[in-house]
Design a protein around this motif. Structure first.
Motif, PDB file in Angstrom:
ATOM      1  N   VAL A 211      -5.253 -10.566   5.815  1.00 46.56           N
ATOM      2  CA  VAL A 211      -5.542 -10.156   7.181  1.00 46.56           C
ATOM      3  C   VAL A 211      -4.286  -9.634   7.875  1.00 46.56           C
ATOM      4  CG1 VAL A 211      -6.430 -10.883   9.430  1.00 46.56           C
ATOM      5  CG2 VAL A 211      -7.410 -11.860   7.329  1.00 46.56           C
ATOM      6  N   VAL A 212      -3.210 -10.372   7.778  1.00 50.40           N
ATOM      7  CA  VAL A 212      -1.991 -10.112   8.547  1.00 50.40           C
ATOM      8  C   VAL A 212      -1.130  -9.050   7.868  1.00 50.40           C
ATOM      9  CG1 VAL A 212       0.150 -11.159   9.368  1.00 50.40           C
ATOM     10  CG2 VAL A 212      -1.985 -12.434   9.494  1.00 50.40           C
ATOM     11  N   ASP A 213      -0.601  -8.129   8.683  1.00 50.77           N
ATOM     12  CA  ASP A 213       0.357  -7.143   8.193  1.00 50.77           C
ATOM     13  C   ASP A 213       1.728  -7.805   8.055  1.00 50.77           C
ATOM     14  OD1 ASP A 213      -1.617  -5.250   8.259  1.00 50.77           O
ATOM     15  OD2 ASP A 213      -0.890  -4.259  10.081  1.00 50.77           O
ATOM     16  N   GLY A 214       2.456  -7.422   7.019  1.00 45.31           N
ATOM     17  CA  GLY A 214       3.772  -7.983   6.772  1.00 45.31           C
ATOM     18  C   GLY A 214       4.898  -7.059   7.163  1.00 45.31           C
ATOM     19  N   ASP A 215       6.089  -7.350   6.677  1.00 43.99           N
ATOM     20  CA  ASP A 215       7.263  -6.560   6.988  1.00 43.99           C
ATOM     21  C   ASP A 215       7.137  -5.120   6.498  1.00 43.99           C
ATOM     22  OD1 ASP A 215       8.276  -8.878   8.012  1.00 43.99           O
ATOM     23  OD2 ASP A 215       9.721  -9.230   6.395  1.00 43.99           O
ATOM     24  N   CYS A 216       6.293  -4.908   5.515  1.00 44.40           N
ATOM     25  CA  CYS A 216       6.081  -3.561   4.975  1.00 44.40           C
ATOM     26  C   CYS A 216       5.129  -2.740   5.830  1.00 44.40           C
ATOM     27  CB  CYS A 216       5.551  -3.652   3.544  1.00 44.40           C
ATOM     28  SG  CYS A 216       4.051  -4.646   3.385  1.00 44.40           S
ATOM     29  N   GLY A 217       4.584  -3.335   6.896  1.00 43.79           N
ATOM     30  CA  GLY A 217       3.713  -2.602   7.798  1.00 43.79           C
ATOM     31  C   GLY A 217       2.256  -2.588   7.404  1.00 43.79           C
ATOM     32  N   THR A 218       1.887  -3.375   6.416  1.00 38.38           N
ATOM     33  CA  THR A 218       0.497  -3.398   5.969  1.00 38.38           C
ATOM     34  C   THR A 218       0.148  -4.776   5.436  1.00 38.38           C
ATOM     35  OG1 THR A 218      -1.136  -2.274   4.566  1.00 38.38           O
ATOM     36  CG2 THR A 218       1.032  -2.685   3.597  1.00 38.38           C
ATOM     37  N   ASN A 219      -1.140  -4.969   5.154  1.00 41.85           N
ATOM     38  CA  ASN A 219      -1.581  -6.199   4.509  1.00 41.85           C
ATOM     39  C   ASN A 219      -1.859  -5.929   3.029  1.00 41.85           C
ATOM     40  OD1 ASN A 219      -4.134  -4.911   4.460  1.00 41.85           O
ATOM     41  ND2 ASN A 219      -4.751  -5.899   6.380  1.00 41.85           N
ATOM     42  N   PHE A 220      -2.523  -6.867   2.357  1.00 36.43           N
ATOM     43  CA  PHE A 220      -2.725  -6.731   0.918  1.00 36.43           C
ATOM     44  C   PHE A 220      -3.636  -5.559   0.546  1.00 36.43           C
ATOM     45  CE2 PHE A 220      -1.952 -11.542   0.058  1.00 36.43           C
ATOM     46  CZ  PHE A 220      -0.599 -11.359   0.294  1.00 36.43           C
ATOM     47  N   SER A 221      -4.448  -5.088   1.479  1.00 36.23           N
ATOM     48  CA  SER A 221      -5.376  -4.000   1.164  1.00 36.23           C
ATOM     49  C   SER A 221      -4.640  -2.747   0.709  1.00 36.23           C
ATOM     50  CB  SER A 221      -6.252  -3.694   2.389  1.00 36.23           C
ATOM     51  OG  SER A 221      -7.119  -2.605   2.127  1.00 36.23           O
ATOM     52  N   ALA A 222      -3.604  -2.355   1.437  1.00 40.09           N
ATOM     53  CA  ALA A 222      -2.857  -1.149   1.066  1.00 40.09           C
ATOM     54  C   ALA A 222      -2.082  -1.361  -0.227  1.00 40.09           C
ATOM     55  CB  ALA A 222      -1.906  -0.749   2.184  1.00 40.09           C
ATOM     56  N   LEU A 223      -1.604  -2.579  -0.464  1.00 40.47           N
ATOM     57  CA  LEU A 223      -0.925  -2.861  -1.726  1.00 40.47           C
ATOM     58  C   LEU A 223      -1.895  -2.738  -2.892  1.00 40.47           C
ATOM     59  CD1 LEU A 223       1.217  -5.973  -0.705  1.00 40.47           C
ATOM     60  CD2 LEU A 223       1.786  -3.545  -0.514  1.00 40.47           C
ATOM     61  N   ALA A 224      -3.139  -3.182  -2.662  1.00 43.31           N
ATOM     62  CA  ALA A 224      -4.159  -3.058  -3.698  1.00 43.31           C
ATOM     63  C   ALA A 224      -4.469  -1.591  -3.981  1.00 43.31           C
ATOM     64  CB  ALA A 224      -5.426  -3.804  -3.277  1.00 43.31           C
ATOM     65  N   GLN A 225      -4.503  -0.774  -2.936  1.00 41.48           N
ATOM     66  CA  GLN A 225      -4.742   0.656  -3.140  1.00 41.48           C
ATOM     67  C   GLN A 225      -3.621   1.284  -3.957  1.00 41.48           C
ATOM     68  OE1 GLN A 225      -5.367   2.432   0.738  1.00 41.48           O
ATOM     69  NE2 GLN A 225      -6.911   0.909   1.285  1.00 41.48           N
ATOM     70  N   ALA A 226      -2.392   0.859  -3.722  1.00 38.78           N
ATOM     71  CA  ALA A 226      -1.270   1.365  -4.508  1.00 38.78           C
ATOM     72  C   ALA A 226      -1.395   0.942  -5.962  1.00 38.78           C
ATOM     73  CB  ALA A 226       0.042   0.863  -3.922  1.00 38.78           C
ATOM     74  N   ALA A 227      -1.928  -0.251  -6.188  1.00 39.19           N
ATOM     75  CA  ALA A 227      -2.079  -0.754  -7.554  1.00 39.19           C
ATOM     76  C   ALA A 227      -3.066   0.083  -8.359  1.00 39.19           C
ATOM     77  CB  ALA A 227      -2.536  -2.214  -7.516  1.00 39.19           C
ATOM     78  N   VAL A 228      -4.057   0.636  -7.692  1.00 42.62           N
ATOM     79  CA  VAL A 228      -5.092   1.402  -8.394  1.00 42.62           C
ATOM     80  C   VAL A 228      -4.475   2.560  -9.177  1.00 42.62           C
ATOM     81  CG1 VAL A 228      -7.092   2.914  -8.067  1.00 42.62           C
ATOM     82  CG2 VAL A 228      -6.936   0.749  -6.810  1.00 42.62           C
ATOM     83  N   GLY A 229      -3.507   3.234  -8.599  1.00 41.43           N
ATOM     84  CA  GLY A 229      -2.904   4.386  -9.247  1.00 41.43           C
ATOM     85  C   GLY A 229      -2.134   4.060 -10.511  1.00 41.43           C
ATOM     86  N   LEU A 230      -1.800   2.788 -10.713  1.00 39.83           N
ATOM     87  CA  LEU A 230      -1.042   2.389 -11.899  1.00 39.83           C
ATOM     88  C   LEU A 230      -1.946   1.999 -13.066  1.00 39.83           C
ATOM     89  CD1 LEU A 230       1.752   0.285 -10.171  1.00 39.83           C
ATOM     90  CD2 LEU A 230       1.809   2.681 -10.862  1.00 39.83           C
ATOM     91  N   GLU A 231      -3.255   1.933 -12.816  1.00 34.58           N
ATOM     92  CA  GLU A 231      -4.246   1.638 -13.853  1.00 34.58           C
ATOM     93  C   GLU A 231      -3.853   0.410 -14.680  1.00 34.58           C
ATOM     94  OE1 GLU A 231      -4.775   5.215 -16.096  1.00 34.58           O
ATOM     95  OE2 GLU A 231      -5.780   6.252 -14.450  1.00 34.58           O
ATOM     96  N   PRO A 232      -3.670  -0.723 -14.035  1.00 35.95           N
ATOM     97  CA  PRO A 232      -3.214  -1.916 -14.755  1.00 35.95           C
ATOM     98  C   PRO A 232      -4.324  -2.542 -15.593  1.00 35.95           C
ATOM     99  CG  PRO A 232      -3.730  -2.470 -12.492  1.00 35.95           C
ATOM    100  CD  PRO A 232      -3.877  -0.981 -12.604  1.00 35.95           C
TER     101      PRO A 232
END
Length: 243
Positions: free
Chosen positions: A104-125
């Motif tokens: 829910v909460v945005d961190g020091d990076c300016g976002t929450n886990f949702s945007a980090l998850a979107q970044a993960a998609v591009g790496l096809e883990p």
């Protein structure tokens, strides 16, 4: 903080996440540390909810998403437990973690886990390891549940073949955890199991070993991060996930 264990992942992950967004994650000034104290042996988690036993190829990419504990706050990024776990298992682990963030909460990076998850998609883990966070401790239970479910559903829809693993929320402070710590873990468990993933209860191993925490009684020392790497590896193995 993004940590790349092998050079071949560096350019891809950096492009996917963005320089401005995640350079800030886990980058607070390092607090003073206590003297080095040898860590206690790791103990297995209280329980896990495995659904099947995955086989992780040695060249597979695993992504971890979490908060400042996962990013190695107060330490060198290479001392964070996901990096250590990758070194122990000879596995490529890309650590996408953001100090102060939660579902829910945005961190020091300016976002929450949702945007980090979107970044993960591009790496096809091959696998994504998500950990719920005490940064959401002031949030409403319904908000935690809906945000967690939405993030996991988006990941599963975008990466249907990727194994999703959830880790329970850590609470390292010496006093009793607020109810939201259990809410956040329960929300992640429900979301991960609905995505045919595996949820693992870590227990509170660092609360039981306060000498492995920095002065703030929250963030692990270097020895504490080593302890977590061993502990996570152990509980994953108990859940049928051998890296």
């Amino acid at each position: 903080m993004i940590v790349h264990r092998r050079h071949r992942l560096h350019a891809t992950a950096w492009t996917a996440v963005g320089v401005v967004t995640l350079m800030m994650a886990g980058c607070a000034a390092a607090p003073p540390q206590r003297p080095n104290i040898p860590p206690h042996p790791a103990s297995p988690a209280p329980s896990a909810s495995p659904t099947r036993t995955p086989t992780i190829a040695s060249d597979a990419v695993i992504i971890t998403i979490g908060d400042s504990i996962m990013s190695g706050y107060g330490l060198d990024p290479d001392q964070a437990w996901p990096v250590l776990l990758g070194e122990q298992t000879h596995t490529d682990i890309v650590n996408l973690s953001c100090a102060g963030a939660g579902f829910v909460v945005d961190g020091d990076c300016g976002t929450n886990f949702s945007a980090l998850a979107q970044a993960a998609v591009g790496l096809e883990p091959a696998m994504i390891i998500l950990q719920s966070s005490d940064n959401d401790s002031d949030e409403d239970a319904d908000d935690i549940d809906s945000a967690t479910r939405a993030t996991v559903e988006e990941l599963h829809a975008a990466l249907p073949s990727t194994r999703i693993v959830g880790l329970s929320t850590l609470w390292n402070q010496p006093w009793e955890a607020p109810p939201s710590i259990a809410w956040s873990s329960d929300a992640l468990r429900s979301a991960v199991e609905a995505a045919d993933g595996t949820f693992v209860w870590l227990g509170q191993p660092l609360q039981e070993n306060p000498e492995l925490l920095q002065w703030d009684s929250e963030h692990p020392t270097a020895e504490g991060q080593e302890y977590l790497a061993r502990h996570v590896r152990t509980v994953l193995a108990h859940a049928g996930i051998v890296l």
